[in-house]
Write an enzyme that holds these catalytic residues in place. Structure first.
Site, PDB file in Angstrom:
ATOM      1  N   HIS A 395       0.973  -1.214  -0.266  1.00  0.00           N
ATOM      2  CA  HIS A 395       0.181   0.150   0.233  1.00  0.00           C
ATOM      3  C   HIS A 395       0.768   1.252  -0.021  1.00  0.00           C
ATOM      4  O   HIS A 395       0.181   2.284  -0.212  1.00  0.00           O
ATOM      5  CB  HIS A 395      -0.822  -0.048   1.205  1.00  0.00           C
ATOM      6  CG  HIS A 395      -2.220   0.684   1.071  1.00  0.00           C
ATOM      7  ND1 HIS A 395      -2.467   1.747   1.772  1.00  0.00           N
ATOM      8  CD2 HIS A 395      -3.097   0.725   0.189  1.00  0.00           C
ATOM      9  CE1 HIS A 395      -3.666   2.434   1.449  1.00  0.00           C
ATOM     10  NE2 HIS A 395      -4.259   1.675   0.457  1.00  0.00           N
ATOM     11  N   HIS A 624      -8.928  10.382  -0.093  1.00  0.00           N
ATOM     12  CA  HIS A 624      -8.275   9.183  -0.022  1.00  0.00           C
ATOM     13  C   HIS A 624      -7.077   9.495   0.771  1.00  0.00           C
ATOM     14  O   HIS A 624      -6.329   8.642   0.932  1.00  0.00           O
ATOM     15  CB  HIS A 624      -7.675   8.841  -1.525  1.00  0.00           C
ATOM     16  CG  HIS A 624      -7.300   7.598  -1.733  1.00  0.00           C
ATOM     17  ND1 HIS A 624      -6.029   7.514  -1.938  1.00  0.00           N
ATOM     18  CD2 HIS A 624      -7.836   6.427  -1.874  1.00  0.00           C
ATOM     19  CE1 HIS A 624      -5.639   6.217  -1.884  1.00  0.00           C
ATOM     20  NE2 HIS A 624      -6.766   5.293  -1.928  1.00  0.00           N
TER      21      HIS A 624
END
Length: 721
Positions: A395, A624
């Site tokens: 990630h 985000h």
């Protein structure tokens, strides 16, 4: 819903067929068939929740296709046991209807294609002995292809027209918005630009290249560079020549750009690409290169930026707004090579950003998922990262840019490398100063920052154990990090014990705060404010993990002694936030939080706050970004701030299981006042004692969820509000 799907498919076909015309010319002397490439399987398979026809056009869903392949007409019947686990039959029905429509259109396209092939083949055999020119054959095939497209669009127009009478006025707005969104897709841009460049006449290229030869001010030393310039521009046109012979190999836009050897040649191709995009009616909103160095200087001492919001013009002139090409701006230096570490990567889109910045695309990419199939040149190395746990994720979102002068720059962000994340979503980025190379006589420990950033970054890169990173690790080691004033906080998968325990995840954050965070005596009144785009499985109650591990780590400070824990506030978009957002308008989502997970931890609703960001004009830009901080009771100051890729989850931050156990790769930076401004806090309301305001993306005071508000979950797309 049906008319919306039809218009989307129509748009897709219109764009797709138009970019296929030139490629089909090379096949004019042989039989024509539809694109024979195999669809990539949807990574979510049976768990896919999407109902977008474009998604079904591009991705294969075998479990759905076997149900609908023999039911392309009329109502779809679903067996009691479809052959896979199905928790939501209403979603399944919706997906099958969309797939039925897509497959019917594909079947019709195949039939038309077969008819076209027959016509072309017959015409060729009849004239086998004639002297018909290749140009006539190509033109005939092009005409056949265009007729097929026009017939398809006409058919869809008739269906859409009939359905439109029964739809409400809001459908028109929705269709228009989605049409604009699809047209903005960067991969389509690349193909459209490539097609236009193939249609350019070689004579135009020669005329343009003559400008290079007429430049009397060029030095003799750079003549070879001129030849590279000419070759680069010509190569972008050569595909039109190669299309006249089936054995020739065409050159794509990205391939042409990768062949450019000089700044001037890249600038020439950049201008050409932008002009052609505009000629095709595509919206091109690019910041003029060469000016970002000033904006970067003005961002001191924090160097923290938020992505510019395409649909919010107010963000265009903000000092802290940024577009991707600005990160690569030539005013910061000429890039020699790049290291991109990320989760989701669209290589075609990424290369386009380098093209728009006029910079080289030589790069190494470590990634979790790839979302495109762009042909990768020899100057790009792709390395997928395999995760030890299926619950973990690669990630991290970090890039290292290496310049011609051997210096580097580190960028830590929250955005994936594809268009959606950089258009209308709130993302955060920290950009380091230029880090020059150390002298050859430097010792191994030289060039460290006061925050040990260099050592922590090296340790993170070494954790991959990849030979491909050896040279990049050496580059980091040779760089002078003394100007870096933030801490690097990362997570790597594994069970971390003993001395390694405090090197990763929330234990690393706790270690930094306990050494450097200074709070007043009323510290328990300073709440922790967390904000992320997803939520992991946190346990049956607040005490399970948040109060047991996260809150204590984020409560650390230099002052020792027993103190009560501060309040915990969590900013996460509600369903109403999402409905009002730009993401909702285009049926997109960056909030992968499931109803299944939320149903096991509904207690978290007591800690939830709305996403509100009107003061930065990002109210409708879904966050985000992931951030964590500690506010003063009046919300005018903060004692530290973390920008990171890590969502609020055990996988990202770690949890204790006889050791500090982490499942994902993550990376972020910690802002501590004494290293940046020499103060104990950052002002977030107005400047204090010559300390500039620290940019916070969301509004204060925070807005708590109202009765009836629910957090956004992915099942929203299934009609569950």
């Amino acid at each position: 819903m049906v008319i919306f799907c039809i218009f989307l498919i129509k748009l897709y076909l219109n764009s797709y067929l138009s970019v296929r015309v030139v490629n089909c010319m090379a096949m004019a002397m042989t039989s024509y068939s539809n694109d024979g490439s195999v669809k990539k399987k949807c990574p979510y398979m049976e768990k896919c929740y999407r109902k977008n026809p474009i998604h079904f056009n591009e991705m294969s869903h075998p479990h759905l296709e076997k149900l609908v392949i023999d039911q392309l007409e009329g109502e779809i019947n679903i067996p009691d046991d479809p052959g896979f686990e199905c928790s939501d039959r209403s979603l399944l029905i919706d997906q099958l209807k969309v797939l039925q429509m897509v497959l019917k259109k594909q079947r019709s396209s195949d039939q038309n294609s077969t008819q076209s092939v027959t016509k072309v083949s017959t015409g060729t055999s009849k004239n086998q002995g004639s002297n018909q020119s290749l140009k006539d054959k190509i033109e005939k095939h092009k005409q056949t292809t265009m007729e097929r497209r026009d017939n398809k669009l006409k058919e869809m127009d008739e269906v859409a027209g009939a359905l439109f009478k029964a739809s409400n006025s809001s459908s028109k707005s929705s269709v228009h918005t989605n049409k604009v969104n699809v047209m903005k897709e960067e991969l389509t841009k690349l193909k459209l630009v490539e097609e236009r460049m193939q249609e350019e006449e070689p004579s135009q290229g020669k005329k343009r290249n003559s400008n290079f030869n007429n430049d009397q001010n060029e030095k003799k030393k750079s003549k070879s560079n001129h030849d590279d310039d000419i070759e680069c521009i010509q190569s972008s046109i050569r595909s039109s020549e190669s299309s006249h012979g089936s054995s020739s190999k065409s050159t794509s836009l990205i391939e042409s750009f990768q062949q450019c050897k000089t700044t001037k040649s890249r600038a020439e191709l950049r201008e050409k690409a932008i002009k052609m995009m505009m000629n095709h009616g595509l919206k091109v909103s690019v910041v003029e290169p060469g000016n970002f160095a000033l904006k970067y200087a003005l961002s001191a001492p924090y160097h923290l930026f938020f992505t510019r919001i395409q649909n919010a013009k107010e963000t265009y002139d903000q000092q802290f707004s940024i577009t991707f090409p600005e990160i690569l701006d030539i005013s910061l230096g000429e890039i020699d090579s790049s290291l991109q570490i990320n989760f989701m990567v669209d290589v075609g889109w990424l290369c386009l950003q380098y093209l728009l910045a006029g910079q080289r695309t030589d790069m190494l990419i470590l990634y979790g998922e790839r979302v495109d199939e762009e042909k990768v040149g020899l100057n790009i190395t792709m390395l997928p990262i395999q995760m030890p746990s299926r619950f973990g994720c690669h990630h991290t979102k970090v890039m290292i840019l290496k310049y011609k002068d051997e210096g580097i720059r580190v960028v830590v962000s929250t955005a994936n490398l594809y268009s959606d994340d950089w258009e209308n979503r709130t993302q955060g980025l920290w950009i380091s100063p230029h880090l020059p190379p150390l002298p050859e006589s430097a010792n191994p420990g030289d060039g460290e920052s006061p925050t040990d950033f260099k050592k922590d970054l090296e340790r993170y890169l070494n954790s991959y154990r990849l030979p491909a990173l050896t040279e990049w690790i050496a580059t980091v080691r040779r760089a002078d990090f003394s100007s870096v004033n933030v801490f690097f906080v990362a997570s790597v998968p594994g069970s971390h014990k003993n001395r390694d325990t405090d090197l990763w995840g929330h234990r690393k954050l706790a270690s930094v705060l306990s050494k450097h965070a200074t709070l007043p005596p009323d510290a328990p009144q300073w709440p922790i404010v967390a904000q992320s785009s997803s939520i992991g499985s946190l346990g049956p109650n607040y005490e399970s993990w948040l109060l047991k591990e996260i809150v204590p780590s984020m409560s650390r400070e230099t002052a020792k002694g027993v103190k009560s824990h501060p309040n915990f506030h969590f900013i996460y978009p509600s369903i109403k936030n999402y409905k009002d957002s730009f993401d909702c308008r285009v049926a997109s989502c960056c909030l992968p939080y499931s109803l299944q997970t939320h149903s096991k931890q509904e207690w978290i609703e007591s800690y939830l706050y709305q996403w509100k960001a009107s003061h930065t004009a990002r109210d409708k830009a879904m966050p985000h970004i992931k951030s964590y901080t500690r506010f003063s009771p009046d919300l005018k100051r903060i004692s530290w701030f973390v920008l990171t890729s890590a969502n609020l989850s055990k996988a990202a931050w770690g949890t204790f299981r006889n050791s500090h156990y982490i499942m994902s790769y993550e990376a972020g930076v910690i802002f501590i006042p004494k290293f940046i401004t020499g103060s104990t806090t950052f002002p977030v309301h107005e400047e204090e004692k010559n300390v500039p305001v620290f940019p916070i993306p969301y509004d204060r005071p925070l807005k708590k969820y109202e009765p009836g508000d629910k957090p956004f979950v992915t099942e929203f797309f299934c009609g569950r509000d």
